[in-house]
Design a protein around this motif. Structure first.
Motif, PDB file in Angstrom:
ATOM      1  N   ALA A   2     -59.673  36.477 -28.148  1.00 16.51           N
ATOM      2  CA  ALA A   2     -61.053  36.803 -27.785  1.00 16.51           C
ATOM      3  C   ALA A   2     -61.750  37.489 -28.959  1.00 16.51           C
ATOM      4  N   LYS A   3     -63.000  37.176 -29.135  1.00 13.58           N
ATOM      5  CA  LYS A   3     -63.772  37.772 -30.216  1.00 13.58           C
ATOM      6  C   LYS A   3     -64.145  39.208 -29.873  1.00 13.58           C
ATOM      7  N   ARG A   4     -64.210  40.049 -30.903  1.00 13.89           N
ATOM      8  CA  ARG A   4     -64.673  41.420 -30.710  1.00 13.89           C
ATOM      9  C   ARG A   4     -66.168  41.426 -30.426  1.00 13.89           C
ATOM     10  N   ASP A   5     -66.610  42.482 -29.771  1.00 11.98           N
ATOM     11  CA  ASP A   5     -68.025  42.633 -29.489  1.00 11.98           C
ATOM     12  C   ASP A   5     -68.793  42.713 -30.807  1.00 11.98           C
ATOM     13  N   TYR A   6     -69.855  41.922 -30.946  1.00 14.49           N
ATOM     14  CA  TYR A   6     -70.584  41.865 -32.211  1.00 14.49           C
ATOM     15  C   TYR A   6     -71.221  43.203 -32.573  1.00 14.49           C
ATOM     16  N   TYR A   7     -71.686  43.960 -31.582  1.00 10.47           N
ATOM     17  CA  TYR A   7     -72.248  45.274 -31.876  1.00 10.47           C
ATOM     18  C   TYR A   7     -71.166  46.211 -32.419  1.00 10.47           C
ATOM     19  N   GLU A   8     -69.975  46.099 -31.847  1.00  9.58           N
ATOM     20  CA  GLU A   8     -68.845  46.901 -32.310  1.00  9.58           C
ATOM     21  C   GLU A   8     -68.461  46.510 -33.736  1.00  9.58           C
ATOM     22  N   VAL A   9     -68.500  45.204 -34.033  1.00 13.50           N
ATOM     23  CA  VAL A   9     -68.146  44.735 -35.374  1.00 13.50           C
ATOM     24  C   VAL A   9     -69.035  45.391 -36.427  1.00 13.50           C
ATOM     25  N   ARG A  58     -79.236  38.979 -35.638  1.00 12.20           N
ATOM     26  CA  ARG A  58     -80.492  38.972 -36.385  1.00 12.20           C
ATOM     27  C   ARG A  58     -81.513  38.037 -35.753  1.00 12.20           C
ATOM     28  N   ASP A  59     -81.051  37.101 -34.928  1.00 13.63           N
ATOM     29  CA  ASP A  59     -81.918  36.080 -34.328  1.00 13.63           C
ATOM     30  C   ASP A  59     -82.250  36.500 -32.893  1.00 13.63           C
ATOM     31  N   PRO A  60     -83.535  36.748 -32.577  1.00 19.43           N
ATOM     32  CA  PRO A  60     -83.891  37.236 -31.232  1.00 19.43           C
ATOM     33  C   PRO A  60     -83.394  36.328 -30.113  1.00 19.43           C
ATOM     34  N   GLN A  61     -83.445  34.991 -30.321  1.00 21.48           N
ATOM     35  CA  GLN A  61     -82.995  34.059 -29.274  1.00 21.48           C
ATOM     36  C   GLN A  61     -81.487  34.166 -29.062  1.00 21.48           C
ATOM     37  N   LYS A  62     -80.747  34.137 -30.186  1.00 17.34           N
ATOM     38  CA  LYS A  62     -79.290  34.217 -30.069  1.00 17.34           C
ATOM     39  C   LYS A  62     -78.867  35.567 -29.498  1.00 17.34           C
ATOM     40  N   ARG A  63     -79.556  36.621 -29.938  1.00 12.12           N
ATOM     41  CA  ARG A  63     -79.201  37.963 -29.461  1.00 12.12           C
ATOM     42  C   ARG A  63     -79.423  38.079 -27.962  1.00 12.12           C
ATOM     43  N   GLN A  64     -80.525  37.510 -27.467  1.00  6.76           N
ATOM     44  CA  GLN A  64     -80.799  37.548 -26.029  1.00  6.76           C
ATOM     45  C   GLN A  64     -79.715  36.802 -25.253  1.00  6.76           C
ATOM     46  N   ARG A  65     -79.314  35.635 -25.760  1.00 10.52           N
ATOM     47  CA  ARG A  65     -78.242  34.883 -25.097  1.00 10.52           C
ATOM     48  C   ARG A  65     -76.927  35.656 -25.121  1.00 10.52           C
ATOM     49  N   ASP A  67     -76.490  38.903 -25.363  1.00 12.81           N
ATOM     50  CA  ASP A  67     -76.556  40.055 -24.456  1.00 12.81           C
ATOM     51  C   ASP A  67     -76.330  39.643 -23.016  1.00 12.81           C
ATOM     52  N   GLN A  68     -76.760  38.421 -22.673  1.00  9.03           N
ATOM     53  CA  GLN A  68     -76.642  37.965 -21.290  1.00  9.03           C
ATOM     54  C   GLN A  68     -75.287  37.344 -20.986  1.00  9.03           C
ATOM     55  N   PHE A  69     -74.760  36.559 -21.940  1.00 11.39           N
ATOM     56  CA  PHE A  69     -73.549  35.787 -21.651  1.00 11.39           C
ATOM     57  C   PHE A  69     -72.358  36.123 -22.543  1.00 11.39           C
ATOM     58  N   GLY A  70     -72.566  36.947 -23.589  1.00 16.40           N
ATOM     59  CA  GLY A  70     -71.478  37.225 -24.510  1.00 16.40           C
ATOM     60  C   GLY A  70     -71.174  36.011 -25.373  1.00 16.40           C
ATOM     61  N   PRO A  71     -70.008  35.961 -26.015  1.00 15.90           N
ATOM     62  CA  PRO A  71     -69.664  34.846 -26.906  1.00 15.90           C
ATOM     63  C   PRO A  71     -69.703  33.484 -26.229  1.00 15.90           C
TER      64      PRO A  71
END
Length: 389
Positions: A2-9, A58-65, A67-71
């Protein structure tokens, strides 16, 4: 694994601003850059992991996704790098040029040598100009999705030199930096002699110079021109939505990577239907006989018309619903879509003929014409629900 949380990275909070995310990534990129950690596989993995995290956040669209669904938000075909999928070292170095500025791509300003190459400096990869366009979509485009083709004026690869910038395709080692792409300067300070490293002004960090520059592009490898762009817009887009297409922008200098194209969506108003989120609203105005006696009639939908039945005694404020006749939810992965909502009003004549007035007066004394308490509550409940929105 499993990937680490991007904010944690990146070591930032989930409410971090764009500037905080950029600064955190810059710090990580410097710390784990391959030039600073030659042969260190663990540092290389952390370098790539930080790039994955930054590409999404860095991408608002990707970040929103995310935040909602994770990796899981970035499955095959999700767009862009999709959380690191298919992300090469060239992709990472190109992305880093946006963070560190200039034409920086492969070789890292401040360190000698490039990635995985026995001390050889990686040639910078230049990114082309990002473009932004505003596209008008009608309701049919929004409901079904659409593929658009159009011509754009932007930088294109020089057709004379095929993007090399050279008339004869020849390059020579830069004499200023001896092919290193950087020069060193020393100066005396209160703490002693300090040495600094800067990008070479002669070759701009490339380590190579072109002696016989292309006369059409002056050695840049790009010229102003026009190219046809094709983009596939998904169903469910909304007014003001910015949709990013990587590699659809201007050509990069010296056969670099293309910039991106950002599409801004403008919704063309429909003459009869009003959008409310993923629902479509139609305001239906009945005559008194239609409301009292009931009727069958057609109402417009996004794909034509639908026949509905109005029961006898239908009250103003009644709401009918056509299931799944609305707009697909762009944030849904299960194919959910909204409904068409029909708001019913009853038209009261503003003027009457003598005969019409007499007919109404004849009915005025009838018990069925007088509203009961239960009917009042039913009618006014519609208005209470409306004002609570």
């Amino acid at each position: 694994m499993a990937k680490r949380d991007y904010y944690e990275v990146l070591g930032v909070s989930k409410t971090a601003s764009d500037d905080e995310i950029k600064k955190a990534y810059k710090k990580m990129a410097i710390k784990y850059h391959p030039d600073r950690n030659p042969g260190d596989k663990q540092a290389e993995e952390k370098f790539k992991e930080a790039a994955e995290a930054y590409d999404v956040l860095r991408d608002p669209q990707k970040r929103q996704r995310y935040d909602q669904f994770g990796p899981d938000a970035f499955g095959p075909g999700a767009g862009g790098f999709g959380g690191g999928q298919g992300m090469s070292m060239d992709d990472i170095f190109s992305m880093m040029s946006d963070v560190f500025g200039g034409g920086f791509g492969g070789g890292f300003s401040g360190f000698g040598g490039g990635f995985g190459g026995g001390g050889q400096r990686r040639k910078p990869v230049y990114k082309g100009q990002d473009l932004r366009m505003r596209i008008e979509l009608d309701l049919n485009d929004i409901v079904n999705g659409v593929t658009k083709k159009f011509n754009v004026r932007t930088d294109i690869t020089c057709p004379h030199c095929n993007g090399s910038g050279s008339e004869d395709g020849q390059e020579s080692t830069c004499g200023t930096c001896n092919g290193q792409g950087v020069v060193y300067k020393t100066r005396q300070t209160m703490l002693g002699i300090m040495q600094t490293q800067t990008v070479c002004d002669t070759c701009h960090g490339e380590g190579k110079v072109i002696k016989n520059k292309c006369k059409h592009c002056n050695g840049e490898g790009i010229v102003k021109g026009e190219k046809q762009v094709e983009v596939e817009l998904p169903a469910g887009l909304v007014e003001g939505y910015a949709y990013n297409f990587q590699g659809k922008g201007g050509a990069g200098r010296r056969n670099g990577v293309n910039g991106d194209l950002q599409i801004l969506v403008h919704e063309k108003p429909h003459p009869e239907l009003v959008r409310d989120g993923v629902d479509l609203v139609y305001n239906l105005l009945l005559t008194i006989p239609q409301a009292v006696l009931g009727t069958s009639l057609e109402v417009p939908t996004h794909d034509g018309k639908a026949k509905i039945t109005i029961p006898a005694g239908t009250q103003p404020g009644t709401v009918l619903r056509l299931k799944n006749k609305g707009i697909p939810d762009i944030n849904s992965y299960g194919g959910q879509r909204g409904d068409e909502i029909i708001n019913i009003s009853v038209y009261m004549p503003e003027t009457l003929t003598k005969e019409e007035r007499q007919a109404i007066e004849t009915l005025a004394g009838s018990d069925n014409i007088k509203p009961s308490t239960s009917i009042k509550d039913k009618i006014f409940s519609h208005f209470r629900a409306y004002f609570k929105k």
